[in-house]
Write a protein that holds these residues in place. Structure first.
Motif, short mmCIF file in Angstrom:
data_model
loop_
_atom_site.label_atom_id
_atom_site.label_comp_id
_atom_site.label_asym_id
_atom_site.label_seq_id
_atom_site.Cartn_x
_atom_site.Cartn_y
_atom_site.Cartn_z
N ALA A 1 -2.51 4.26 -3.12
CA ALA A 1 -2.56 3.34 -4.04
C ALA A 1 -2.78 1.76 -3.04
O ALA A 1 -1.89 1.78 -2.43
CB ALA A 1 -1.33 3.17 -4.81
N GLU A 2 -3.89 1.21 -3.18
CA GLU A 2 -4.00 0.28 -2.45
C GLU A 2 -3.25 -1.11 -3.12
O GLU A 2 -3.00 -1.16 -4.27
CB GLU A 2 -5.55 -0.33 -2.62
CG GLU A 2 -6.43 0.59 -1.86
CD GLU A 2 -6.26 0.69 -0.47
OE1 GLU A 2 -5.82 -0.13 0.11
OE2 GLU A 2 -6.95 1.69 0.24
N PRO A 3 -2.81 -2.38 -2.22
CA PRO A 3 -2.42 -3.31 -2.83
C PRO A 3 -2.81 -3.76 -3.95
O PRO A 3 -4.06 -4.18 -3.90
CB PRO A 3 -2.32 -4.24 -1.33
CG PRO A 3 -2.66 -3.39 -0.34
CD PRO A 3 -3.10 -2.04 -0.77
N GLY A 4 -2.14 -4.31 -4.72
CA GLY A 4 -2.69 -4.73 -6.21
C GLY A 4 -3.14 -3.97 -7.22
O GLY A 4 -3.39 -4.29 -8.34
N GLN A 5 -3.22 -2.74 -6.83
CA GLN A 5 -3.84 -1.75 -7.78
C GLN A 5 -2.73 -1.35 -8.84
O GLN A 5 -1.61 -1.39 -8.66
CB GLN A 5 -4.18 -0.43 -7.27
CG GLN A 5 -5.65 -0.70 -6.39
CD GLN A 5 -6.41 0.77 -6.20
OE1 GLN A 5 -5.57 1.60 -5.85
NE2 GLN A 5 -7.65 0.83 -6.16
N THR A 6 -3.17 -0.88 -10.01
CA THR A 6 -2.30 -0.20 -10.75
C THR A 6 -2.52 0.99 -11.01
O THR A 6 -3.65 1.52 -11.21
CB THR A 6 -2.48 -0.93 -12.29
OG1 THR A 6 -2.22 -2.37 -12.23
CG2 THR A 6 -1.51 -0.21 -13.36
N ARG B 1 0.75 -1.06 0.18
CA ARG B 1 -0.18 0.00 -0.18
C ARG B 1 0.99 1.22 -0.08
O ARG B 1 1.81 1.22 0.77
CB ARG B 1 -0.85 0.03 1.39
CG ARG B 1 -1.87 1.30 1.22
CD ARG B 1 -2.76 1.26 2.45
NE ARG B 1 -3.67 0.24 2.64
CZ ARG B 1 -3.65 -1.01 3.19
NH1 ARG B 1 -2.52 -1.17 3.98
NH2 ARG B 1 -4.59 -2.03 2.85
N VAL B 2 0.65 2.14 -0.79
CA VAL B 2 1.45 3.49 -1.11
C VAL B 2 0.42 4.63 -0.81
O VAL B 2 -0.75 4.58 -1.39
CB VAL B 2 2.12 3.41 -2.33
CG1 VAL B 2 2.90 4.81 -2.66
CG2 VAL B 2 3.14 2.34 -2.37
N GLU B 3 0.93 5.43 -0.06
CA GLU B 3 0.07 6.69 0.33
C GLU B 3 0.83 8.03 0.43
O GLU B 3 2.09 7.91 1.02
CB GLU B 3 -0.75 6.66 1.70
CG GLU B 3 -1.65 7.75 1.84
CD GLU B 3 -2.31 7.71 3.37
OE1 GLU B 3 -3.34 8.66 3.22
OE2 GLU B 3 -2.17 6.59 3.94
#
Length: 586
Positions: A360-365, A332-334
């Motif tokens: 950006a949630e885990p697994g998102q592009t 997860r990136v914020e």
């Protein structure tokens, strides 16, 4: 000195034995003139062949003793100095490897190369010379001076008049030499930087037919170094004539005055011969010391440049990491109101990113698009802490990136930089930078995902094919695919692709995207691209302009809400339609 103690302690015996062995040469050199005077005064004067033979044998033994001491002294001095600088060079390289991007920005590549090679070599040279001369020159000076006074105090006064004059000349020479040697090393920096830049970009030079320009630029840098070197070496050249003049004048004065003493019957001929030799030894020892000091002046300039590396404060470290054992597990990136600027003059930072916030949630592009210079690369470099934010926070799995250890944070982030780099070695060795312990099945599987496997198999040696320096024997698109495969092999929780398919055709790029979506479902993917087709299927798309987010949403949302995105899309789709129409007409 505390800094250098660690380089001396392991080789302390060599540092001690080397100079001590050189004292054997000193003892021999001081005694040989005395033996010769005894042969002249007693053996030759009395025609005593037995005495001459006895003293001759003693002189031969003394010479052998000196030879053994000289050889051992030279060996241990070389061992001590080479070992010292070898360990120092290792620490220098380790320090440079710890540099942040901001630290590296403060030095040119050529300057760092010069400091790790030429500057360290200068220190080694003066250390080796110093160990050989540290006791030899002062020992010879004192020994010869004592023997001269013991033979004739009246003649020895001549030496006491000359020595202060020589010392004053040496001090003046050294004072002039230091700044010139510093300037010479800076000119060498510029020459090395020019060579590195020209050779690295030789293909661009040839494609623009700029060989003549590069030759002229190199000639100018080479000429500057030559002139700077000559200015510095004129000091070295001046030293020898000054010393030789003093030696010859002193010798003439001693011979003239000593001859009168002999005529008066107050001094034997053999003593004058020995005294003349001692005069030469005293002045030679001063000459050796002056050369050591002169080389020390040059080495001091080099040591100052080496210390600049050691004293550089690392821009990024783990000192404030509160969760050093924590690893990236989700991806997860914020970004929370992030601003960032590169260091400029006087420490001032002009912001290239301002007010950046997204999740950006885990697994998102996540797709990032924007004009050149909008801050896209600067943004993604903050995630693995290649640079630190100027303001705000970057969080990974809800934890500020500053609280991770750099090792664990970067292990969880795979990044394909805008400038693709491969190293000398085989294709397999390059790919294993992602995971050196990966089984060959994984190497092949992720190469297939990056669409690299098909062209690798066309090479005679397959994954054992040797890469030229920087991957010069593969095309730009092939290099990009190998770099993507290398990042995939790392199996990161966060994958950053910084315009890494720009040299790949659209069909191959589509296959790579499909592989990423299927093979890396749990990995957060951040894709920077110039083509909207590269990011239009992303879960979120950020549109950057002048370091700010001016659009944020899906492809369909941005077409309705972001004028800039809509214009880029219309322009690219329009160009594609025109291209397709021209193809059909043909």
């Amino acid at each position: 000195m505390k800094r250098y103690k660690k380089y001396i302690t392991p080789y302390l015996s060599a540092f001690v034995i080397g100079p001590l062995m050189m004292l054997t040469e000193v003892a021999g050199e001081v005694m040989l003139p005395k033996f010769m005077s005894m042969i002249i005064n007693n053996g030759v004067a009395d025609r005593n062949l037995a005495y001459i033979g006895k003293m001759g044998a003693l002189m031969v033994l003394t010479v052998l003793f000196m030879a053994v001491g000289g050889i051992l002294g030279a060996y241990f001095s070389a061992k001590a100095s080479i070992s010292f600088t070898s360990d120092m060079r290792n620490d220098l390289f380790q320090k440079v490897q710890q540099f942040s991007f901001e630290n590296i920005d403060g030095y040119s590549t050529g300057s760092l190369v010069t400091r790790l090679t030429n500057d360290v070599q200068q220190v080694q040279n003066v250390l080796m010379m110093g160990l050989r001369m540290a006791l030899r020159a002062p020992g010879m000076f004192l020994g010869a001076l004592i023997m001269a006074f013991m033979m004739n105090r009246q003649l020895a006064v001549i030496i006491l008049i000359v020595i202060p004059l020589l010392l004053a000349a040496i001090i003046l020479i050294l004072k002039t030499a230091f700044p010139r040697f510093g300037e010479m090393q800076r000119r060498l920096d510029r020459l090395n930087s020019g060579i590195q830049e020209s050779l690295t970009n030789v293909r661009v030079v040839k494609s623009f037919v700029r060989e003549a320009h590069e030759i002229e630029k190199f000639s100018r840098l080479n000429r500057d170094l030559k002139e700077s070197s000559l200015r510095a070496l004129r000091i070295v050249i001046t030293t020898m004539p000054v010393m030789m003049f003093a030696m010859n004048v002193t010798t003439l004065a001693v011979v003239w005055y000593g001859g009168n003493i002999i005529i008066a019957g107050k001094m034997p001929v053999g003593d004058l011969t020995a005294f003349t030799t001692y005069i030469v030894q005293i002045l030679m020892s001063l000459m050796m010391l002056s050369m050591v000091f002169l080389q020390s002046s040059r080495a001091s300039a080099s040591m100052k440049r080496i210390n600049e590396i050691f004293d550089t404060e690392i821009g990024l470290n783990d000192d404030n990491a509160k969760n050093k054992d924590k690893k990236v597990t989700e991806g997860r990136v914020e970004f929370k109101n992030v601003s960032f600027g590169y260091s400029g003059e006087n420490g001032r930072k002009d912001l290239v990113l301002e007010g950046i916030s997204f999740m950006a949630e885990p697994g998102q592009t996540i797709g990032i698009i924007g004009s050149t210079g909008s801050g896209k690369t600067s943004l993604v470099q903050l995630i693995p802490r290649l640079y630190d934010v100027t303001g705000g926070e970057v969080l990974v799995d809800g934890v500020n990136v500053k609280e991770y250890s750099l090792k664990h944070l970067r292990e969880g982030v795979g990044m394909v930089l805008q400038k693709n780099v491969l190293f000398s070695g085989t294709i397999e060795e390059n790919l294993r930078w992602g995971n050196e312990d990966a089984p060959m099945e994984d190497v092949i599987r992720f190469s297939e995902s990056a669409q690299a496997d098909p062209f690798v198999k066309t090479f005679k040696n397959g994954y054992g094919t040797e890469m030229g320096q920087g991957g010069v024997n593969v095309s730009g698109g092939q290099k990009q695919r190998l770099c993507i495969a290398r990042a995939l092999l790392k199996r990161p929780k966060i994958l950053i692709l910084d315009d890494s398919t720009s040299a790949v055709d659209t069909a191959t790029e589509a296959k790579i995207r499909e592989s990423l979506y299927h093979d890396l479902k749990d990995t957060t993917k951040i894709i920077i691209a110039q083509r909207i087709s590269s990011v239009q299927e992303a879960d979120q798309i950020l549109v950057l302009e002048d370091g700010k987010i001016i659009g944020h949403g899906t492809h369909e949302e941005l077409l309705k809400t972001c004028e800039t995105y809509s214009e880029i899309y219309t322009t690219q789709i329009g160009n594609q339609s025109i291209g397709a129409g021209e193809e059909a007409a043909v």
